[in-house]
Design a protein around this motif. Structure first.
Motif, short mmCIF file in Angstrom:
data_model
loop_
_atom_site.label_atom_id
_atom_site.label_comp_id
_atom_site.label_asym_id
_atom_site.label_seq_id
_atom_site.Cartn_x
_atom_site.Cartn_y
_atom_site.Cartn_z
N THR A 31 75.26 52.27 28.03
CA THR A 31 75.23 51.06 27.07
C THR A 31 74.23 49.92 27.72
OG1 THR A 31 77.26 51.38 26.55
CG2 THR A 31 76.42 49.28 26.16
N TYR A 32 74.25 49.71 28.84
CA TYR A 32 73.44 48.75 29.47
C TYR A 32 71.77 49.27 29.46
CZ TYR A 32 76.84 45.10 30.54
OH TYR A 32 77.70 44.12 30.33
N VAL A 36 68.54 47.56 27.55
CA VAL A 36 67.50 47.02 28.50
C VAL A 36 66.31 48.13 28.33
CG1 VAL A 36 68.87 45.50 29.70
CG2 VAL A 36 68.18 47.68 30.65
N SER A 38 64.62 48.69 31.62
CA SER A 38 64.98 49.49 32.67
C SER A 38 65.69 48.52 33.64
CB SER A 38 63.53 49.94 33.36
OG SER A 38 62.54 48.98 33.39
N ALA A 39 66.32 49.13 34.58
CA ALA A 39 67.13 48.07 35.65
C ALA A 39 67.30 49.01 36.96
CB ALA A 39 68.44 47.80 35.05
N ASP A 40 67.27 48.11 37.94
CA ASP A 40 67.62 48.91 39.32
C ASP A 40 69.17 49.05 39.61
OD1 ASP A 40 68.46 46.49 40.10
OD2 ASP A 40 66.91 46.58 41.71
N TYR A 41 69.28 49.79 40.61
CA TYR A 41 70.75 50.14 40.92
C TYR A 41 71.60 48.96 41.18
CZ TYR A 41 70.77 55.16 41.51
OH TYR A 41 70.72 56.54 41.31
N VAL A 42 71.09 47.75 41.78
CA VAL A 42 71.65 46.42 42.14
C VAL A 42 72.26 45.75 40.81
CG1 VAL A 42 71.48 44.40 43.35
CG2 VAL A 42 70.44 46.36 44.21
N PHE A 43 71.20 45.62 39.89
CA PHE A 43 71.39 45.07 38.67
C PHE A 43 72.52 45.75 37.88
CE2 PHE A 43 71.17 44.63 33.96
CZ PHE A 43 70.99 43.43 33.80
N HIS A 46 75.84 45.39 39.52
CA HIS A 46 76.16 43.82 39.21
C HIS A 46 76.86 43.82 37.84
CE1 HIS A 46 75.80 39.56 39.72
NE2 HIS A 46 75.38 39.38 38.28
N VAL A 47 76.31 44.11 36.67
CA VAL A 47 76.87 44.17 35.40
C VAL A 47 77.82 45.18 35.01
CG1 VAL A 47 74.62 43.02 34.46
CG2 VAL A 47 74.82 45.40 34.43
N TRP A 52 79.07 50.90 44.80
CA TRP A 52 77.55 51.49 45.04
C TRP A 52 77.77 53.03 44.89
CZ3 TRP A 52 73.18 48.85 44.95
CH2 TRP A 52 72.13 49.61 45.16
N ALA A 56 76.16 55.54 42.21
CA ALA A 56 75.40 56.68 42.53
C ALA A 56 76.07 58.11 41.90
CB ALA A 56 75.30 56.63 44.08
N SER A 81 64.86 51.64 43.21
CA SER A 81 64.61 52.58 42.20
C SER A 81 65.02 52.18 40.78
CB SER A 81 65.91 53.65 42.58
OG SER A 81 65.43 54.20 43.90
N LEU A 82 64.22 52.06 40.19
CA LEU A 82 64.19 51.57 38.69
C LEU A 82 64.59 52.54 37.60
CD1 LEU A 82 63.78 48.75 37.63
CD2 LEU A 82 61.25 49.42 37.05
N LYS B 77 71.11 40.42 43.05
CA LYS B 77 70.92 40.39 41.42
C LYS B 77 70.44 41.74 41.03
CE LYS B 77 71.72 37.14 38.70
NZ LYS B 77 71.10 35.83 38.10
N GLY B 78 69.39 42.00 41.78
CA GLY B 78 68.43 43.33 41.31
C GLY B 78 67.52 42.79 40.26
N VAL B 79 66.82 44.05 39.83
CA VAL B 79 65.64 43.83 38.87
C VAL B 79 66.10 44.44 37.37
CG1 VAL B 79 63.59 44.84 38.49
CG2 VAL B 79 64.19 44.21 40.72
N VAL B 80 65.60 43.83 36.49
CA VAL B 80 66.06 44.33 35.16
C VAL B 80 64.66 44.11 34.37
CG1 VAL B 80 67.14 42.50 34.42
CG2 VAL B 80 67.46 44.33 33.02
N VAL B 81 64.15 44.96 33.62
CA VAL B 81 63.30 44.68 32.52
C VAL B 81 63.79 44.54 31.38
CG1 VAL B 81 60.85 45.38 31.86
CG2 VAL B 81 61.64 45.88 34.20
N PHE B 82 63.78 43.53 30.47
CA PHE B 82 64.29 43.44 29.24
C PHE B 82 63.11 44.45 28.29
CE2 PHE B 82 66.77 40.66 31.32
CZ PHE B 82 68.04 40.67 30.85
N ARG B 83 63.92 44.70 27.02
CA ARG B 83 62.99 45.29 26.16
C ARG B 83 61.94 44.40 25.46
NH1 ARG B 83 66.42 49.33 22.41
NH2 ARG B 83 64.40 50.20 22.32
N GLU B 206 70.30 52.30 49.70
CA GLU B 206 69.61 52.31 48.48
C GLU B 206 70.27 53.56 47.67
OE1 GLU B 206 67.08 51.27 46.04
OE2 GLU B 206 66.68 53.22 46.42
N THR B 207 69.45 54.16 46.93
CA THR B 207 70.08 55.16 45.76
C THR B 207 70.64 56.16 46.65
OG1 THR B 207 67.74 56.01 45.62
CG2 THR B 207 68.43 54.49 43.96
N SER B 208 71.38 57.11 46.02
CA SER B 208 71.90 58.13 46.68
C SER B 208 71.02 59.23 46.94
CB SER B 208 73.35 58.50 46.00
OG SER B 208 72.79 59.02 44.71
#
Lengths: 109, 210
Positions: A31-32, A36, A38-43, A46-47, A52, A56, A81-82, B77-83, B206-208
């Protein structure tokens, strides 16, 4: 008296629900990612409130299904990782939404 | 239709989460505080140094905000790119807020040359424009507390004028009225930021699949 796959789906739309998306944690992630770019694992952690490790695990399943793609990059010196939905993942989510709407709308009160 | 609303809500929640850490509050509050203290700086340091320090204050606030973002907020908070739709909406909202700010500035400058009644009217309009700017931010970014900030900052010019005229508070009451409003905003932001930093650890993994 064997039904064809199409007849089964027509009779029981729930049988066609995508099990990869249907799990609550993966549904939240999808859904998230659907709303959007794209987003990374941290975001996402968080939401969605997922730990973690949980995140994963579910990400691996979504990636195996070809629903997400992961772009490795660096934020400063740290690896990040995005994640974004693939076109296949976006279509699968649309189909899932359509089926769930159909099933739930037809249920009696 | 229900699912459409729900997806819209999810997007709105994701976007509004960008403001929950309080950094924006700290930044806005500090910028307003700089404005509130500017008459005092002019008095103590003289016009040239006072104005220089006032301008430098904006750069310092920007630098501190950037440092806090890079070292405390973004790692948690991390990174997010909105549409693209959301990015376009943000651009339009920022243009609107900027224009309201410009109108507010023009109104305050125009009011300086008028008599007492014109000053009251000018200050009230200035406050209204500030209020509308905060309301626009609250509405478009789905951050409810910005309405309250708008109310505080929007009424500050008139409260300052009243304090000046009736209680002889110096510097047109700006340090007191704007100072109080900005202090409340900064304190709210610092509390949110502290809670955010305590509630969320910086992920060590980081990622698995690395």
């Amino acid at each position: 008296m064997t039904d064809t796959a199409e007849e089964r789906v027509a009779l029981h739309p729930l049988a066609d629900i995508d099990p990869v998306i249907h799990a609550p944690a993966r549904l939240m992630i999808m859904t998230y990612l659907y709303v959007v770019d794209s987003a990374d694992y941290v975001f996402l952690s968080h939401v969605t409130g997922l730990t973690w490790g949980n995140l994963a695990t579910h990400m691996s399943k979504l990636e195996e299904a070809g629903y997400i793609e992961i772009e490795k990059r660096f934020v400063g010196k740290k690896p990040s990782s995005l994640v974004r939905l693939t076109e296949r993942g976006r279509q699968a989510f649309r189909d899932y939404k359509k089926i769930m709407q159909q099933v739930l709308e037809e249920l009696p009160d | 239709m229900k699912s459409r609303t729900s997806l819209k809500d999810a997007e709105r929640r994701a976007f509004a989460s960008r403001f929950e850490d309080g950094l924006v509050d700290v930044t806005i509050g500090s910028l307003l505080m700089n404005f509130a203290l500017s008459p005092l700086l002019n008095e103590v340091l003289g016009r040239t140094w006072g104005r220089s320090l006032f301008l430098a204050g904006y750069a310092v606030v920007g630098g501190i905000a950037l440092f806090l973002w890079q070292h405390f907020v973004q790692p948690r908070k991390g990174v997010v790119v909105f549409r693209a739709e959301r990015r376009a909406k943000v651009r339009k909202s920022l243009v609107l807020i900027f224009l309201l700010g410009l109108v507010a500035l023009a109104l305050i400058l125009l009011s300086l040359s008028g008599g007492s009644a014109a000053k009251w009217t000018g200050l009230a309009r200035f406050g209204l424009m500030q209020f509308l700017a905060f309301c626009a931010a609250a509405y478009f970014f789905s951050v409810e507390r910005f309405y309250y900030y708008g109310l505080m900052v929007g009424t500050a010019p008139v409260i300052g004028k009243a304090l000046h005229d009736w209680l002889a508070v110096p510097y047109h009451g700006i340090p007191v009225a704007f100072g109080a409003a900005s202090a409340i905003i900064v304190v709210t932001g610092v509390r949110r930021l502290a809670r955010f930093v305590m509630d969320y650890d910086v992920p060590t993994e980081e990622t698995s699949d690395d």
